[in-house]
Design an enzyme around this catalytic site. Structure first.
Site, short mmCIF file in Angstrom:
data_model
loop_
_atom_site.label_atom_id
_atom_site.label_comp_id
_atom_site.label_asym_id
_atom_site.label_seq_id
_atom_site.Cartn_x
_atom_site.Cartn_y
_atom_site.Cartn_z
N GLU A 67 0.82 -1.11 0.03
CA GLU A 67 0.11 -0.08 0.00
C GLU A 67 0.84 1.18 0.18
O GLU A 67 0.57 2.24 -0.93
CB GLU A 67 -1.05 -0.05 1.09
CG GLU A 67 -1.90 1.33 1.28
CD GLU A 67 -2.53 1.49 2.63
OE1 GLU A 67 -3.00 0.46 3.24
OE2 GLU A 67 -2.66 2.68 3.02
N ASN A 126 -2.20 -5.01 9.53
CA ASN A 126 -3.20 -4.52 10.67
C ASN A 126 -3.48 -5.62 11.83
O ASN A 126 -3.61 -4.97 13.01
CB ASN A 126 -4.56 -4.11 10.06
CG ASN A 126 -5.43 -5.23 9.75
OD1 ASN A 126 -6.16 -5.76 10.36
ND2 ASN A 126 -5.41 -5.55 8.26
#
Ligand code: F3S
Length: 704
Positions: free
Chosen positions: A142, A242
């Site tokens: 990302e 995450n």
């Protein structure tokens, strides 16, 4: 948070975080893949792991979805012209997206809209003068993507320490302006600390809150839950950033925090030991999960945890360890409900039917809900006409929504399961299935047979074959058509089937051909349909077999082209003139003796008869006149009138109808002599001498 209290004599609480599991972006990407699978795409590649969750990826792989790298794409696109590539939620660097366009490969962009928003922020706010700071993992895809949108100097730092060091050692960096963004799933705390540093070191920095709110809520909630938990379980893929961050957050408050990818990784014995050793009145076990953890994994762990806690508490002696004397009535009622989990097939009773959904009692405390979209594959299905309160219904559990106290159910999935065996048998036995084209999709159509949706590639539809692939419009025209298919491929794991209408047509044609050749013989008559015309004849479909009527067999008259007599689509009566069973050639006859003009003429007229004839051509030696269609007679110049004339045109005109006597019929040469004058001969019997017609002259004229 959802308090799934299971009170044992030790008072154990199992608490599952409300924001655990698939986030919006991941669910959206997973749905996109599912849609591609539903559409029958056979070569789906995700550019990198769709989500960092091995059990989920394994399931995708079992359904035929593979992982590839950017470098693999040109080769894969060449090997599989129908290959379709999926950009995962992390997004791709700008230049890679541009390359996909250049390569002209088919791809679906599942980049999370939150990530796309960061691309936009960086692209619009950075410039060659304005530097970009990204807080995140520099190696995370990302971050690589975000970085590619920066138009000037850029740095990536993981935390405030790194950031401060970098800024102090690079005095030129951001001196004309600076913006700061973070990876969507980065630690909120670290990002806040970094923002403080930037504010201290630069004037007017542009700070963007780009941590995904889902992540933010999940992290906050996990922190609060861990602070009160005796044991904490974080579920997620080991590569999932995450999930790892959630683990760090929980671990900071709860030392007994465990990380697990699936139920197999959960250290139940360690947790049980902690439970037994605990001297607290209430033992709290918390569960949270990363954004890429599927619901069913969370549910499975939840159920196992409930059982393990019960087994390892003082309640093991009871038959139903969950229900205890100390419970309130409501607690006992809740505990008495059976446990079901996503994916399970269950039976329930319909409690209400609304125009949009059906409510089902499953014997659990949550209400089962089947939305209309999950009731039937038939787009015209009427809920009220098919279900009523009190009916039993078999369904598949799709998802628990504890916050709303509902369980999402699907009857469609149940129907698919129930009928899969039937479909498999149909494939094994080569059965022909009836149904209807219900949807046009990329590369083909969806054929509904019973509850099953079968993909029919365009080349296996009834569309005529052509060099160019059929357009969406062509495929759309098939929607609504009832037809029959045969399954030509079946994928057990993906429960997908591919069908063909063309195979059915071909096989039926073969059967008809075999039947035809069993009884075909010269002289046999058939009703056929003209399929095509060529310069030398007409091809006629006799019902699975084609025969040809040669141009000379089409008419007794001379014709220039078969289209003078028949046209494509005409139903005509033909008979076999000759056949070659080996070469499968059939010559057909169309014209018959009944339609032979000479036969018609001779059956109607004899010498001395008078006929109404039509002048069709004028020659120096006489006039030709049509007696019946296809038979002309010659009125010699001497037989036109009593007076001597220079040429027939002096008296006659083409198209004129006159009465003439048939004076001679030459059967052998199929010639007829006519006379107008004979009808004018006086009664006294005086006869004129009929000049002999020069035979060669007349023949020549007839042929002309
Ligand atoms: Fe998107 Fe947030 Fe999920 S950024 S992929 S919704 S964690």
């Amino acid at each position: 948070m959802i308090d799934m209290t299971v009170k044992t004599p030790r008072n154990v609480q199992l608490i599952r975080a409300e924001n655990a599991g698939f986030c919006f972006g991941v669910r959206r990407a997973a749905n996109m893949v599912q849609k591609l699978l539903d559409e029958g795409n056979r070569h789906i590649f995700t550019i990198g792991e769709l989500i960092h969750n091995p059990p989920f990826l394994k399931r995708l792989e079992e359904q035929g979805v593979s992982i590839c790298s950017v470098d693999d794409i040109p080769d894969l696109a060449k090997r599989f012209p129908d290959a379709i590539f999926l950009v995962r939620t992390h997004g791709l660097p700008k230049e890679v997206t541009e390359r996909l366009d250049e390569w002209k490969v088919r791809y679906v962009d599942a980049t999370c809209p939150y990530v796309k928003k960061i691309h936009r922020i960086v692209s619009e706010n950075s410039s060659p003068e304005i530097a970009t700071v990204i807080i995140g993992d520099p190696l995370h895809p990302e971050v690589e993507g975000i970085r590619s949108y920066a138009k000037g100097a850029v740095t990536v730092c993981t935390d405030e320490v790194e950031l401060e060091n970098f800024c102090r050692n690079n005095a030129e960096f951001g001196k004309n302006g600076i913006i700061i963004v973070s990876q969507t799933t980065h630690s909120l705390k670290k990002y806040e600390n970094c923002q403080k540093i930037i504010k201290n070191l630069y004037t007017n920095p542009k700070i963007f809150g780009t941590i995904c709110s889902v992540t933010e809520n999940r992290q906050t909630e996990a922190g609060v839950l861990a602070a009160s938990a005796d044991v904490m379980l974080v579920l997620g893929g080991r590569q999932s950033s995450n999930s790892r961050k959630l683990y760090d957050i929980c671990r900071a408050s709860c030392p007994a925090t465990y990380f697990a990818e699936s139920v197999e990784d959960v250290p139940f014995s360690e947790i049980a030991a902690l439970l037994r050793q605990s001297e607290k009145d209430t033992f709290v076990a918390g569960i949270t999960a990363g954004a890429s953890t599927p619901d069913d994994i969370i549910e499975e762990v939840n159920i196992r945890m409930t059982n393990e806690i019960a087994i390892n508490s003082d309640a093991t002696a009871n038959e139903n360890p969950v229900i205890q004397d100390s419970m309130t009535f409501e607690e006992m009622l809740n505990a008495s409900y059976k446990t079901i989990r996503p994916g399970e097939r269950v039976q329930g009773v319909i409690t209400s039917v609304t125009p949009t959904e059906v409510h089902v009692d499953l014997g659990i405390k949550q209400t089962g809900i089947i939305p209309n979209s999950e009731l039937s594959f038939d787009p015209n299905f009427k809920v009220e006409e098919n279900f009523k309160v009190g009916d039993k219904i078999d369904v598949v559990v799709v998802k628990f929504n504890d916050a709303e106290g509902i369980v999402n159910l699907s009857k469609k999935r149940m129907d698919v399961d129930k009928n899969w065996t039937a479909l498999k048998d149909a494939f094994d036995n080569g059965e022909i299935l009836d149904g209807k084209v219900v949807e046009a999709v990329r590369g083909g159509v969806i054929f509904q047979t019973g509850p099953h949706r079968v993909f029919v590639p365009a080349s296996h539809t009834t569309l005529p074959r052509s060099e160019n692939a059929p357009t969406e419009e062509d495929l759309q025209k098939l929607v609504g058509n009832e037809s029959r298919i045969k399954l030509i491929d079946i994928n057990e794991q993906r429960k997908r089937a591919v069908g063909s209408m063309r195979v059915v047509i071909r096989e039926e044609r073969k059967a008809l051909q075999a039947k035809f050749w069993e009884s075909a013989e010269v002289g046999k008559e058939y009703d056929g349909v003209v399929k095509s015309l060529t310069a030398y004849g007409a091809f006629v479909d006799l019902g699975g077999v084609d025969g040809m009527v040669h141009i000379t067999e089409l008419s007794w008259k001379h014709i220039k082209h078969p289209s003078d007599v028949v046209k494509v689509g005409d139903s005509i009566h033909v008979f076999i003139k000759a056949l070659d069973a080996e070469k499968k050639r059939i010559s057909l006859g169309y014209k018959t003796e009944d339609t032979n003009p000479w036969n018609i003429f001779t059956s109607k007229y004899a010498v001395e008869d008078v006929a109404e004839v039509k002048i069709v051509s004028l020659m120096p030696f006489g006039a030709f006149a049509e007696i019946v269609p296809g038979v002309d007679g010659l009125i010699h110049i001497s037989q036109i009138c009593e007076q001597k004339i220079q040429k027939p045109a002096d008296v006659l005109a083409v198209g004129e109808t006159v009465a003439a006597k048939i004076t001679a019929i030459d059967e052998e040469n199929k010639k007829v002599s006519l006379s107008i004058k004979a009808l004018l001969v006086p009664e006294d019997g005086a006869e004129e001498v009929v000049e002999e017609v020069d035979a060669a002259e007349a023949d020549e004229a007839t042929e002309a």
